[in-house]
Design an enzyme around this catalytic site. Structure first.
Site, short mmCIF file in Angstrom:
data_model
loop_
_atom_site.label_atom_id
_atom_site.label_comp_id
_atom_site.label_asym_id
_atom_site.label_seq_id
_atom_site.Cartn_x
_atom_site.Cartn_y
_atom_site.Cartn_z
N THR A 95 3.47 -9.12 2.17
CA THR A 95 4.74 -9.84 2.41
C THR A 95 4.87 -10.20 3.88
OG1 THR A 95 5.70 -8.53 0.62
CG2 THR A 95 7.23 -9.74 2.01
N ASP A 420 -1.93 -0.12 -3.55
CA ASP A 420 -1.66 -0.36 -2.12
C ASP A 420 -1.88 0.91 -1.31
OD1 ASP A 420 -1.02 -2.86 -2.84
OD2 ASP A 420 1.04 -2.87 -2.12
#
Length: 570
Positions: A95, A420
């Protein structure tokens, strides 16, 4: 544009150039960034994505959100590819990389339209800023961890998870991620004549060896790691087969008690190939043909049994005739096992996936060397179905995480969050360097670059100042998403970082960042909010490269396919 059309250059198509194309590209990039903006940080919000057949994905992972979007604009598609690249290379920070790239584009466009700067000047300024930022980060902000402890790894994994659905159970899942990554460590053999004295090579952590299995039911805290073991989403092919083979519960048992045959072929009754016709004059011969077909199947299965296999797993089908022979031999079988899972199991057990039994002489044989070995195999009931647990794999280098959760959406999001974290732990173990999180790096670099810009007497100074301002999009967005006063917090943080860079006695302030729960600023290195340095460096590089690529474009030519091809048959 009329001139080019009149000259017959574009028979089928359109051309957009100069300011128009730049504004269009930047607007598209900002639109993509705005989609993921509210999902940044530990208190970021989730997105619900519904596709054309009604499948739902609920996530706040930047790469997943952008991958699901059908983006048509070519410049916006570059940002989607950028997020995928960050996800592939680092695993985390998808992001933030998109936000920085969009902000760089926005500031760059303002310099072109309002200040009249040439795009080439902005590009060279951005490159200078990137070089200076990375050099400063490596020299001042980076903390080398010579003796990396589990605490550092836990902190990094917890920071990565803080923005995800499992953030509240961060300690539990961080431990799971650290244990899983360490369990698949493999050391590459180093040559003795190396300049480093032949230290035995590097330690790698192949995340592909970690198998993540999702099972409905129970709470997320009842997820577990099978260290040195393997889980398969498969069950016995027939009820007459044993549910346990070997000694799964006896840890002192040798790891070659059970032999596993892994096949990528059909185990079915032998049939004649298509297109072959046989003319039989004697009706009794038909029975002999049927009997021979049965015997061929039996011989094939007997070869697998004679090789010493106790467990047979295949990616394809298995019919009743074959099952009958396996049940009689007391062998545990499973069919329709995913090929990817069997490849991982082969690596874990030191075996091989067999695609054919034909040998060099044209005969059929089964090589015992291809069998994998383990301590025991057991069918375990989990949730609504059964799973095959393989204990004490001989090959090592494989582990399975079994995730439990209330529903499919939660399990999918847990899987993404864990992926992640595993990537972050892997990067941390391989690079041994970390940086403070919570906007500390971005603010420190912004303050440094603004000071650095004043040392240049060229037009690039404006581009470097724009780069410095762009980096502040991360702490500002983090504060806004946490419902805090971003202007106040970022101003306080900038004041501290300026002090740390000007006065040597205040240097300890360089690790200070945002505390988004309390709405204050704190020492994030001491608080355990850390990230791998590689994640920050790569996201800065990728974002700058993407911004430069888009800002370089000053012409867009769209060709439409006419009758006879792209250029109208000419």
């Amino acid at each position: 544009m009329n001139t080019t059309a009149a000259s017959g250059l574009f028979l089928q198509g359109s051309r957009e150039s100069g300011e128009d194309v730049r504004v269009g590209n930047v607007t598209a990039a900002i639109a993509v960034a705005n989609i993921v903006k509210s999902s940044l940080g530990p208190v970021g919000l989730d997105k619900m994505l519904v596709d054309d057949i009604g499948d739902v994905i609920i996530t706040n992972d930047g790469a997943t959100i952008l991958a699901q979007l059908e983006v048509e604009h070519p410049a916006a598609r570059l940002l989607v590819d950028l997020a995928q690249l960050q996800d592939k290379e680092v695993g985390d920070g998808t992001t933030s990389v998109v936000l920085i790239a969009a902000e760089l584009l926005k500031r760059g466009q303002e310099l072109v339209s309002k200040q009249g700067l040439h795009p080439t000047t902005i590009l060279s300024g951005y490159r200078l800023a990137l070089k200076a930022a990375v050099a400063y980060l490596k020299k001042t902000l980076l903390t080398p961890v010579h003796s990396l402890t589990d605490d550092h790894l836990m902190q990094a994994a917890r920071t990565s998870m803080s923005s995800k659905i499992i953030g509240k159970e961060g300690d539990f899942f961080a431990q799971l991620a650290v244990d899983a990554t360490k369990s698949v460590a493999t050391t590459t053999t180093g040559s003795a004549n190396k300049s480093d004295g032949g230290n035995g090579g590097k330690t790698k952590y192949p995340l592909s060896a970690i198998h993540i299995l999702k099972a409905h039911g129970k709470s997320s805290l009842e997820s577990y790691l099978m260290k040195g073991g393997f889980c398969l989403n498969a069950q016995r092919a027939a009820q007459g087969m044993p549910s346990t083979v070997g000694s799964p519960d006896d840890e002192s048992a040798p790891t070659d008690t059970v032999k596993i045959a892994m096949l990528d072929m059909n185990l079915q009754k032998h049939r004649m190939a298509m297109g072959i016709s046989i003319q039989v004059k004697d009706a009794a011969e038909i029975e002999n043909i049927k009997k021979r077909e049965m015997d061929i199947t039996k011989e094939k299965i007997q070869k697998i049994i004679d090789a010493g296999a106790n467990v047979v797993l295949t990616t394809k089908g298995m019919d009743d005739v074959c099952m009958k022979y396996f049940v009689e031999a007391g062998i545990l079988c499973a069919r329709r096992v995913p090929k990817e899972d069997l490849k991982r199991l082969a690596k874990a057990t030191g075996g091989q996936l067999v695609i054919t039994m034909a040998d060099m002489e044209g005969e059929e044989s089964f090589d015992p060397e291809t069998l994998g070995a383990c301590r025991g195999v057991k069918e375990v009931r989990i949730g609504d179905g059964e799973m095959m647990h393989v204990y004490g794999c001989r090959g090592g280098g494989a582990s399975t995480i079994v995730l439990r959760g209330a529903n499919e959406y939660m399990l999918d999001e847990m899987d993404r969050a864990l992926h992640d974290s595993l990537c972050v732990v892997k990067r941390m173990l391989e690079s041994n360097t970390l940086v403070p999180g919570g906007g500390a790096v971005e603010v420190a670099l912004s303050v440094y670059l603004q000071e650095y810009a004043t040392t240049l007497g060229t037009r690039e100074q404006l581009a470097i100042e724009a780069f410095a301002e762009s980096l502040l999009v991360i702490p500002k967005t983090l504060a806004v998403n946490a419902a805090k006063d971003s202007a106040d917090l970022v101003a306080k943080l900038r004041a501290l970082h300026t002090k740390s860079q000007l006065k040597p006695e205040d240097e300890h302030y360089k690790t200070w960042g945002l505390d988004l729960v309390e709405g204050t600023i704190r020492d994030n290195l001491a608080a355990g909010v850390v990230e791998p340095a590689m994640s920050k460096i790569k996201s800065l590089r990728f974002a700058t490269e993407a911004a430069i690529t888009i800002l370089r474009i000053d012409d867009r030519i769209q060709t439409n396919a006419g009758p006879g091809g792209p250029m109208g048959g000419r």
